[in-house]
Every structure is written in C-alpha cells, then in structure tokens.
Write a protein that holds these residues in place. Structure first.
Motif, mmCIF file in Angstrom:
data_model
loop_
_atom_site.group_PDB
_atom_site.id
_atom_site.type_symbol
_atom_site.label_atom_id
_atom_site.label_comp_id
_atom_site.label_asym_id
_atom_site.label_seq_id
_atom_site.Cartn_x
_atom_site.Cartn_y
_atom_site.Cartn_z
ATOM 1 N N TRP A 215 0.847 -1.188 0.000
ATOM 2 C CA TRP A 215 0.000 0.000 0.000
ATOM 3 C C TRP A 215 0.883 1.239 0.000
ATOM 4 C CZ3 TRP A 215 -4.781 -0.057 3.719
ATOM 5 C CH2 TRP A 215 -5.553 -1.200 3.479
ATOM 6 N N HIS A 216 0.285 2.358 -0.437
ATOM 7 C CA HIS A 216 0.958 3.638 -0.328
ATOM 8 C C HIS A 216 0.183 4.532 0.637
ATOM 9 C CE1 HIS A 216 4.155 2.986 -3.273
ATOM 10 N NE2 HIS A 216 3.277 2.203 -3.867
ATOM 11 N N PHE A 217 0.743 5.689 0.930
ATOM 12 C CA PHE A 217 0.310 6.460 2.086
ATOM 13 C C PHE A 217 -1.132 6.957 1.981
ATOM 14 C CE2 PHE A 217 0.797 10.271 4.987
ATOM 15 C CZ PHE A 217 0.840 9.519 6.146
ATOM 16 N N GLY A 218 -1.553 7.359 0.792
ATOM 17 C CA GLY A 218 -2.932 7.824 0.636
ATOM 18 C C GLY A 218 -3.933 6.748 0.999
ATOM 19 N N ARG A 219 -3.642 5.515 0.613
ATOM 20 C CA ARG A 219 -4.539 4.411 0.940
ATOM 21 C C ARG A 219 -4.550 4.141 2.443
ATOM 22 N NH1 ARG A 219 -4.480 -1.743 -1.679
ATOM 23 N NH2 ARG A 219 -6.428 -2.443 -0.676
ATOM 24 N N LEU A 220 -3.391 4.261 3.090
ATOM 25 C CA LEU A 220 -3.336 4.076 4.536
ATOM 26 C C LEU A 220 -4.209 5.117 5.240
ATOM 27 C CD1 LEU A 220 -2.120 2.764 7.100
ATOM 28 C CD2 LEU A 220 -0.290 4.469 6.953
ATOM 29 N N ILE A 221 -4.135 6.360 4.807
ATOM 30 C CA ILE A 221 -4.947 7.413 5.425
ATOM 31 C C ILE A 221 -6.426 7.078 5.298
ATOM 32 C CG2 ILE A 221 -5.719 9.803 5.094
ATOM 33 C CD1 ILE A 221 -2.772 10.536 4.656
ATOM 34 N N ARG A 222 -6.840 6.602 4.145
ATOM 35 C CA ARG A 222 -8.252 6.256 3.968
ATOM 36 C C ARG A 222 -8.662 5.102 4.878
ATOM 37 N NH1 ARG A 222 -6.994 8.056 -1.317
ATOM 38 N NH2 ARG A 222 -6.186 6.014 -1.956
ATOM 39 N N ALA A 223 -7.747 4.150 5.100
ATOM 40 C CA ALA A 223 -8.057 3.023 5.994
ATOM 41 C C ALA A 223 -8.158 3.493 7.438
ATOM 42 C CB ALA A 223 -6.978 1.944 5.855
ATOM 43 N N VAL A 224 -7.249 4.366 7.858
ATOM 44 C CA VAL A 224 -7.314 4.904 9.221
ATOM 45 C C VAL A 224 -8.601 5.704 9.398
ATOM 46 C CG1 VAL A 224 -6.218 6.490 10.862
ATOM 47 C CG2 VAL A 224 -4.805 4.928 9.504
ATOM 48 N N ALA A 225 -9.021 6.416 8.364
ATOM 49 C CA ALA A 225 -10.225 7.244 8.446
ATOM 50 C C ALA A 225 -11.489 6.410 8.646
ATOM 51 C CB ALA A 225 -10.358 8.093 7.187
ATOM 52 N N GLU A 226 -11.445 5.139 8.325
ATOM 53 C CA GLU A 226 -12.619 4.273 8.487
ATOM 54 C C GLU A 226 -12.857 3.866 9.937
ATOM 55 O OE1 GLU A 226 -12.023 1.012 5.856
ATOM 56 O OE2 GLU A 226 -12.283 2.217 4.028
ATOM 57 N N ILE A 227 -11.923 4.170 10.837
ATOM 58 C CA ILE A 227 -12.070 3.788 12.246
ATOM 59 C C ILE A 227 -13.160 4.644 12.896
ATOM 60 C CG2 ILE A 227 -10.916 3.681 14.486
ATOM 61 C CD1 ILE A 227 -8.289 3.250 12.981
ATOM 62 N N ASP A 228 -14.186 3.988 13.407
ATOM 63 C CA ASP A 228 -15.275 4.693 14.077
ATOM 64 C C ASP A 228 -14.755 5.386 15.333
ATOM 65 O OD1 ASP A 228 -17.128 3.875 12.209
ATOM 66 O OD2 ASP A 228 -17.745 2.097 13.348
ATOM 67 N N GLY A 229 -15.188 6.617 15.521
ATOM 68 C CA GLY A 229 -14.782 7.371 16.696
ATOM 69 C C GLY A 229 -13.583 8.256 16.477
ATOM 70 N N LEU A 230 -12.869 8.054 15.379
ATOM 71 C CA LEU A 230 -11.737 8.927 15.042
ATOM 72 C C LEU A 230 -12.254 10.071 14.186
ATOM 73 C CD1 LEU A 230 -8.661 9.416 15.137
ATOM 74 C CD2 LEU A 230 -8.499 8.133 12.991
ATOM 75 N N ASP A 231 -11.970 11.292 14.594
ATOM 76 C CA ASP A 231 -12.503 12.462 13.901
ATOM 77 C C ASP A 231 -11.485 13.183 13.033
ATOM 78 O OD1 ASP A 231 -15.267 12.661 15.081
ATOM 79 O OD2 ASP A 231 -14.072 12.687 16.911
ATOM 80 N N ARG A 232 -10.206 13.085 13.399
ATOM 81 C CA ARG A 232 -9.204 13.878 12.696
ATOM 82 C C ARG A 232 -7.937 13.067 12.434
ATOM 83 N NH1 ARG A 232 -8.705 19.599 15.933
ATOM 84 N NH2 ARG A 232 -10.243 20.786 14.746
#
Length: 437
Positions: A215-232
C-alpha cells in the motif's frame, strides 16, 4: 506490595521522540515503573535525545552534568540516554559521563527494560534486524488525551546533505498496515479523537497490506479514516518528492484529513537545492503546491527553511524569499545552518555568521508577516476546535483548530475531548480566540 519504581523522562526535539518516549514508558511500566514529573524522586532518569538542532550533544552533556548531584545522593539511581544523540555518540557518552548506566539507540529501545535489569549491554546502538514494535508490550488500557502520535515509518533514504537522520534512524522502514490500524483502534478506544501519523519521511510510507500487496500512504490514510470514533487525521514530516497522486487526492476527498500540510522545501534556490541533494527544483515544488491547492483550496501550508547553507549567495537568498512570497505560508520553521557531524555538508565552507544571521532575520520577518495574515484571515470563520485542556482563566478551554492553531474559548461546561464549532473572534501572536457556537 512493593512500592513501584519511578521513572522520569525528559524528551528533546521532534514528535517522533514524544511517541518514542511514550512507548519506552509503556515498556518500563511493564517492568514495574510508573512515570513521575519530579526528577528528584525518580529511581530512573531517561533522556530521550534529538540530534537535529545545533549543539545537541553539548546540551545532553550539560544536562548530564546537572544530574551528578542526584546520582551522588542516590547511587542506585539509573540514568539512561536514548534517541538520536545516543545513536550518534554511543560509547563516547559513557566515556565522558561514567554516571550514565545505559545508552540505547532509537531502533533498540524495546531492550531498555532488560538493560535496566542489568541483563543487556551498557551501550546498544546497532540497527537490529527484528522490529522493535514486535517486542514492545501492549499499551495498558488507560484513558488517553484526545490527541495522539502514531509512528508508521522510520528512517530516511533521501540523504540530504545537512541531515543526520539516515545515520541515526537508519534506512526507511514502513510498519505493516494491520499493526498501524490495530494501534490506531486501541488509541481511539482509549479516548483519542485525533491521530497524527509520524515518520521521518512519513509520506514515503509503503507498507504491506492484509492482502499481501504494498500500500501507499494515501490508501493508509483512507483506511485509518474508516475507524469509528476517530474524527481527525494529520501527518508529519513529508518530502515533496513523495507527494503522490493518491495522497493529493486524499487531501481533497477525505474529510477527516485536516487541511494542514507541513511540506519542507529548505530553500528557493535551485543551486542550493542541488547542493542540499534535495532532488527537486523550486519550480517543481511550486507546481506541486498548485496541485495540492487545486485538490484542497483552503489548505494551510507550512515548511522548513535553512538560511546560510554553505555556498548560498545573496541571489540564492532572494530566490528563497521569492518562493516564500509565491507560496504564502501559514507558518514555518527557519534556522541558520549549523553543521551536523558526519553529514556531507559539514566540511564545506560556511557562509559568514553575521551574513547568515541577517538572512535569517529577513526570512523570519517575512514568515511572521505571512503567519499574522493567515491568522487574521481566520477571524469571522467557523472552525472545528478539539478541546485539549483547560485554560488559565476560569471556564476557559484550549484546543486546536482544523488548521492546528491554538484556540482559546470561554466554555465553562465543556470537557476535554469535545470537538466543537467555534467562531474565531480575535488573533493573538501565536493563537486565536473564539466564541462557542
């Protein structure tokens, strides 16, 4: 039950060191230590050092000198030096300061508990083959502050002529996706609402996904963004050459990725950039900025600049000022060049100190004007603010805006960890004030 041993940690330098200190505290916590803010009552003092700024080693030795009376009064006091100065100086630290019990580099700090028990070498600065994250204990399920750092990448392969990171932090290593996501989920479960992804060259991250593919970094950010409860989500520090298409798209398409980007350029002169081994030109950097702003027009940009790099001329300096004017930064870090031992630029003829000082002052004056304008442009805007702590005034809360400004708000009924909407009413030199909506 035996009283727990107490650990005092002093952290120098970057956010990576803040993260490393927290992980070392967790490792020592599994060995019976609890943190203390009172150095005088500590059973172990840990200095987690940084080698980026000028005279880093001298500052360490000065602090160690101040520890001599504590060691004399408490001979069983353990003193440990960790981080990048530890990596660079190694045995020299214990040779100069015999009061130091342990020296451990940033890639080996998972072995610190064994060293504290007397089960390891006194100095450990190799780059081990095993991943230290595999050997660190799982964090205890304690409540966390609403913001947290999470290391996803370490080391650097860029070899900029002024930088010690490749020599103190090793070659680039990217943590696997599942380990990052597991740690991020754990942080959110413990109350974290904003995560800053860290790396010496964080946007160069390319880790193994659960599917076995890279994976590359943009995809990692999108995966982290899917975590419920994380806002930023934020990240630092980046290199212009690793701002890939998918990462630029993430700035435009992922609402949890904050509109703030630290993208160091160091100089606006192509001649100096080449001497620095930056591998990009000023025009390429400016074109990249245009692409990023096309994806996210309201993004706030910050950067790093070096004044007086060896061989820099008056024209090179003017080229840097021109680039600063063309970009328009929200803020920036600027420093006079100082040689780092062992780096390619260290032996080059330096710009006279008074000339470098004058250039730095002119640069900082321009950057200060830009910062003031950027902050004043926030007045009247409605921004999200994540409250991090109470202010000094009764009923006041302090938090960070979407753009990472500190914002003071009268909010007597608010709690740490709340993400609220605030109308900005006032700009101070390094902060904003707002009204709760």
């Amino acid at each position: 039950m035996a009283e727990p041993k107490k650990l005092f940690i002093k952290t120098y330098g970057c956010q990576m060191n803040v993260y490393d200190s927290s992980r070392m505290a967790e490792a020592m916590g599994a060995d019976g230590y609890v943190l203390t803010e009172d150095q005088a009552e500590a059973d172990m003092v840990l200095l987690n050092t940084c080698h980026i700024r000028e005279k880093a080693a001298e500052k360490l030795y000065s602090d160690l000198g101040r520890l001599k009376p504590f060691k004399a009064e408490k001979p069983d006091l353990k003193i440990a030096v960790a981080g990048c100065v530890a990596q660079a100086e190694g045995e020299e630290i214990v040779n100069r300061m015999p009061l130091v019990d342990m020296v451990v580099g940033p890639q080996s700090y998972h072995k610190l508990p064994a060293m504290a028990r007397g089960e390891g070498p006194r100095v450990l600065t190799e780059f081990p083959e095993e991943d230290k994250f595999d050997h660190l204990p799982k964090a205890r399920a304690t409540r966390r502050a609403p913001t947290a750092f999470l290391t996803v990448q370490e080391g650097c392969d860029k070899f900029c002529a002024f930088c010690v990171v490749p020599y103190t932090r090793s070659a680039e290593v990217s943590r696997p996706v599942e380990r990052i996501l597991s740690e991020a989920r754990d942080l959110v479960e413990r109350g974290v609402r904003e995560i800053t992804l860290l790396g010496q060259n964080v946007n160069g991250w390319h880790g193994a996904g659960a599917d076995g593919r890279e994976w590359h970094f943009g995809r990692l950010i999108r995966a982290v963004a899917e975590i419920d409860g994380l806002d930023r989500i934020r990240y630092t520090t980046s290199h212009p050459n690793d701002m890939t298409d998918d990462l630029i798209e993430a700035h435009g398409n992922e609402p949890k990725l904050m509109p703030y980007l630290h993208l160091p350029v160091q100089s606006g002169s192509d001649r100096v950039l080449k001497a620095m081994n930056r591998k990009h030109t000023a025009a390429e950097y400016l074109h990249l900025i245009d692409r990023i702003r096309a994806a996210r027009p309201d993004i706030m940009l910050t950067s790093d600049f070096i004044a007086g790099f060896p061989g820099e001329t008056d024209q090179d300096h003017r080229d840097t000022l021109k680039l600063i004017e063309d970009v328009g930064y929200g803020t920036a870090f600027s420093f006079k060049y100082s040689p780092r031992p062992g780096t390619p630029a260290a032996g080059r003829e330096e710009v006279p100190s008074d000339v470098a000082d004058a250039r730095l002052q002119e640069m900082q004056a321009l950057l200060s004007r830009q910062q003031k304008a950027a902050q004043e442009s926030m007045i009247g805007r409605r921004l999200g603010v994540l409250f991090e702590k109470p202010g000094r005034q009764t009923g006041q809360m302090i938090g960070k805006s979407d753009y990472l400004h500190s914002v003071f708000v009268d909010a007597p009924d608010a709690q740490v960890g709340e993400l609220v909407e605030v109308e900005i009413t006032h700009s101070a030199p390094n902060s904003l004030a707002g009204r709760l909506l």
